[in-house]
Design a protein around this motif. Structure first.
Motif, PDB file in Angstrom:
ATOM      1  N   UNK A 291       0.898  -1.178  -0.228  1.00 43.84           N
ATOM      2  CA  UNK A 291      -0.098   0.100  -0.196  1.00 43.84           C
ATOM      3  C   UNK A 291       0.508   1.585  -0.113  1.00 43.84           C
ATOM      4  N   UNK A 292       1.724   1.424   1.236  1.00 48.16           N
ATOM      5  CA  UNK A 292       2.883   2.349   0.859  1.00 48.16           C
ATOM      6  C   UNK A 292       3.574   2.617  -0.384  1.00 48.16           C
ATOM      7  N   UNK A 293       4.069   0.991  -1.174  1.00 48.64           N
ATOM      8  CA  UNK A 293       4.688   1.851  -1.994  1.00 48.64           C
ATOM      9  C   UNK A 293       3.436   2.030  -3.241  1.00 48.64           C
ATOM     10  N   UNK A 294       2.715   1.265  -3.305  1.00 48.61           N
ATOM     11  CA  UNK A 294       1.807   1.911  -4.315  1.00 48.61           C
ATOM     12  C   UNK A 294       0.893   3.558  -4.367  1.00 48.61           C
ATOM     13  N   UNK A 295       1.285   4.169  -2.912  1.00 45.07           N
ATOM     14  CA  UNK A 295       0.530   5.602  -3.034  1.00 45.07           C
ATOM     15  C   UNK A 295       1.887   6.246  -3.256  1.00 45.07           C
ATOM     16  N   UNK A 296       2.660   6.016  -2.615  1.00 43.37           N
ATOM     17  CA  UNK A 296       3.991   6.871  -2.870  1.00 43.37           C
ATOM     18  C   UNK A 296       5.073   6.906  -4.018  1.00 43.37           C
ATOM     19  N   UNK A 297       4.860   5.846  -4.427  1.00 39.82           N
ATOM     20  CA  UNK A 297       5.757   5.717  -5.689  1.00 39.82           C
ATOM     21  C   UNK A 297       4.333   5.742  -7.031  1.00 39.82           C
ATOM     22  N   UNK A 298       5.037   7.187  -8.046  1.00 37.81           N
ATOM     23  CA  UNK A 298       3.953   7.413  -8.743  1.00 37.81           C
ATOM     24  C   UNK A 298       3.760   6.291  -9.611  1.00 37.81           C
ATOM     25  N   UNK A 299       5.351   5.969 -10.618  1.00 31.16           N
ATOM     26  CA  UNK A 299       5.171   4.528 -11.304  1.00 31.16           C
ATOM     27  C   UNK A 299       4.246   3.543 -11.013  1.00 31.16           C
ATOM     28  N   UNK A 300       4.122   3.022  -9.940  1.00 28.05           N
ATOM     29  CA  UNK A 300       3.261   2.062  -9.401  1.00 28.05           C
ATOM     30  C   UNK A 300       2.014   2.128  -9.849  1.00 28.05           C
ATOM     31  N   UNK A 301       1.925   3.515  -8.547  1.00 29.43           N
ATOM     32  CA  UNK A 301       0.327   3.978  -9.315  1.00 29.43           C
ATOM     33  C   UNK A 301       0.160   4.020 -10.348  1.00 29.43           C
ATOM     34  N   UNK A 302       0.880   4.671 -11.005  1.00 28.84           N
ATOM     35  CA  UNK A 302       0.481   5.099 -12.612  1.00 28.84           C
ATOM     36  C   UNK A 302      -0.499   3.645 -13.122  1.00 28.84           C
ATOM     37  N   UNK A 303       0.600   2.969 -12.899  1.00 30.68           N
ATOM     38  CA  UNK A 303       0.511   1.023 -13.707  1.00 30.68           C
ATOM     39  C   UNK A 303      -0.403   0.870 -13.137  1.00 30.68           C
ATOM     40  N   UNK A 304      -1.021   0.640 -11.260  1.00 34.26           N
ATOM     41  CA  UNK A 304      -1.657   0.115 -11.579  1.00 34.26           C
ATOM     42  C   UNK A 304      -2.958   0.550 -11.429  1.00 34.26           C
ATOM     43  N   UNK A 305      -3.308   2.307 -11.497  1.00 37.61           N
ATOM     44  CA  UNK A 305      -4.291   2.222 -12.498  1.00 37.61           C
ATOM     45  C   UNK A 305      -4.881   1.996 -13.600  1.00 37.61           C
ATOM     46  N   UNK A 306      -3.338   1.666 -13.979  1.00 41.66           N
ATOM     47  CA  UNK A 306      -3.933   1.636 -15.619  1.00 41.66           C
ATOM     48  C   UNK A 306      -4.461   0.215 -15.718  1.00 41.66           C
ATOM     49  N   UNK A 307      -4.278  -0.829 -14.754  1.00 42.49           N
ATOM     50  CA  UNK A 307      -4.576  -1.880 -14.932  1.00 42.49           C
ATOM     51  C   UNK A 307      -5.834  -2.093 -15.010  1.00 42.49           C
ATOM     52  N   UNK A 308      -6.310  -1.075 -13.507  1.00 46.32           N
ATOM     53  CA  UNK A 308      -8.011  -1.740 -13.548  1.00 46.32           C
ATOM     54  C   UNK A 308      -8.004  -0.741 -13.193  1.00 46.32           C
ATOM     55  N   UNK A 309      -7.991   0.756 -14.214  1.00 43.68           N
ATOM     56  CA  UNK A 309      -9.079   1.608 -14.862  1.00 43.68           C
ATOM     57  C   UNK A 309      -8.421   2.299 -15.693  1.00 43.68           C
ATOM     58  N   UNK A 310      -7.724   1.845 -16.928  1.00 47.81           N
ATOM     59  CA  UNK A 310      -7.344   1.922 -18.119  1.00 47.81           C
ATOM     60  C   UNK A 310      -7.972   3.349 -19.253  1.00 47.81           C
ATOM     61  N   UNK A 311      -9.178   3.492 -19.026  1.00 46.13           N
ATOM     62  CA  UNK A 311      -9.844   4.793 -19.535  1.00 46.13           C
ATOM     63  C   UNK A 311      -9.619   5.855 -18.847  1.00 46.13           C
ATOM     64  N   UNK A 312      -9.675   5.519 -17.493  1.00 49.39           N
ATOM     65  CA  UNK A 312      -9.088   7.084 -16.281  1.00 49.39           C
ATOM     66  C   UNK A 312      -7.651   7.694 -16.272  1.00 49.39           C
ATOM     67  N   UNK A 313      -7.068   6.105 -16.836  1.00 49.37           N
ATOM     68  CA  UNK A 313      -4.862   6.433 -17.692  1.00 49.37           C
ATOM     69  C   UNK A 313      -5.225   7.474 -18.332  1.00 49.37           C
ATOM     70  N   UNK A 314      -5.863   6.418 -19.535  1.00 54.07           N
ATOM     71  CA  UNK A 314      -5.922   7.524 -20.893  1.00 54.07           C
ATOM     72  C   UNK A 314      -6.574   9.128 -21.087  1.00 54.07           C
ATOM     73  N   UNK A 315      -7.624   9.469 -20.292  1.00 53.80           N
ATOM     74  CA  UNK A 315      -7.746  10.509 -19.872  1.00 53.80           C
ATOM     75  C   UNK A 315      -7.232  11.877 -19.432  1.00 53.80           C
ATOM     76  N   UNK A 316      -6.479  10.848 -18.380  1.00 53.90           N
ATOM     77  CA  UNK A 316      -4.645  11.646 -17.789  1.00 53.90           C
ATOM     78  C   UNK A 316      -3.700  12.435 -18.656  1.00 53.90           C
ATOM     79  N   UNK A 317      -3.818  11.888 -19.846  1.00 57.35           N
ATOM     80  CA  UNK A 317      -3.019  12.017 -20.992  1.00 57.35           C
ATOM     81  C   UNK A 317      -3.003  12.990 -21.447  1.00 57.35           C
TER      82      UNK A 317
END
Length: 317
Positions: A291-317
């Motif tokens: 949880x700590x590394x998922x929240x604090x590390x941007x690369x992991x956070x972005x990748x996890x968000x991309x895995x579970x919410x692909x549309x959200x990730x696309x809309x953010x770029x």
């Protein structure tokens, strides 16, 4: 008193669980189960994320994957037996099985400490000598560091069950604990246990003093390097890369130190409080780390968000 020679050696121990709170075992099992499930889920996501994301194929994240595997093993060595006690009243555990659980728990705890030290060294190299980062922390060096950490733990803990096997156990078989902890098992022996106690304390102290000392040294050097930076943004970025690791260290070592001290010098601390903290030490860090590394590390956070919410990730770029 009947002579010990007339007794048969015991073949199993009786794990009480949490003394004084037996009536609440069923309810205590619920957070234990949730922590165990979240540990397996969270750490599996971390490992999968690092494997799938090429930008995360860096030393820092390789160490994080090692930590995730170790956390799942540590939680798996304790939580299932705890749940069998809390939910199914299966308090009995075979003598050799108890020693095996004890061995794995303490070995995995020392490996955890070694991995936290390796991650501190990674941050030290990245911030203090960044130009040499890729030449110092090569894949082969990372593997060697991992093997050294595992070998140290295996060799340091191995004498503990071997020394216990030499002790006679005749009358005392009730362990006032939720799992097979070294000192809790040693106390039940019908013999002098000074060697066992001295060795157990020396291992715990040597690991804590060495690893915490080197981690502290790394962060002193890191802070010195960070405060020499002229840009406030550069300082914030450098400290930000260490935030997750510092949180992990605090979560891992705080209950460990409390458990160690109360077991040796905290005579007035109720057994239930000690056992709860000792259990939290094994169950909480493996849950919190991803949880700590998922929240604090941007690369992991972005990748996890991309895995579970692909549309959200696309809309953010």
């Amino acid at each position: 008193m009947e002579d010990n020679g007339t007794h048969n050696p015991i073949s199993s121990f009786f794990l009480v669980g949490i003394p004084g709170l037996q009536d609440f075992h069923c309810w205590i099992g619920i957070p234990v189960f949730l922590l165990f499930a979240l540990t397996l889920l969270g750490n599996s996501i971390i490992i999968a994320t690092v494997k799938l994301e090429p930008s995360l194929h860096q030393p820092m994240y390789f160490f994080l994957c090692m930590l995730a595997v170790n956390d799942m093993a540590l939680s798996s060595s304790t939580a299932p037996k705890m749940l069998s006690i809390f939910w199914f009243n299966e308090h009995r555990v075979g003598f050799n099985i108890c020693l095996t659980q004890m061995y794995f728990i303490h070995t995995l705890c020392i490996i955890e400490s070694a991995l936290l030290l390796a991650m501190a060294f990674d941050r030290y190299v990245a911030i203090c000598i960044p130009l040499h980062y890729t030449t110092i922390l090569t894949t082969s060096k990372i593997i060697k560091m991992g093997l050294v950490g595992v070998s140290r733990a295996i060799l340091m803990v191995l004498p503990c069950p071997l020394l216990i096997k030499r002790l006679p156990y005749y009358t005392n078989y009730i362990i006032n604990h939720a799992y097979c902890e070294h000192m809790a098992v040693v106390k039940l022996a019908n013999a002098n246990t000074h060697i066992n106690r001295a060795y157990g304390i020396s291992v715990a102290l040597s690991v804590m003093i060495l690893d915490l000392g080197l981690i502290a040294t790394s962060y002193i050097k890191i802070l010195q390097a960070v405060f020499r930076l002229s840009s406030q943004n550069a300082r914030s970025k450098a400290l930000g890369t260490c935030a997750a690791h510092v949180c992990t260290i605090l979560v891992s070592y705080t209950p460990a130190l409390f458990s160690f001290l109360t077991h040796r010098i905290g005579k007035k601390v109720p057994p239930s409080v000690h056992i709860i903290f000792a259990s939290l030490y094994l169950l909480v860090p493996p849950t919190v780390n991803p949880l700590v590394y998922g929240i604090k590390t941007k690369q992991i956070r972005d990748r996890v968000v991309g895995l579970f919410f692909p549309n959200k990730k696309i809309s953010e770029h």
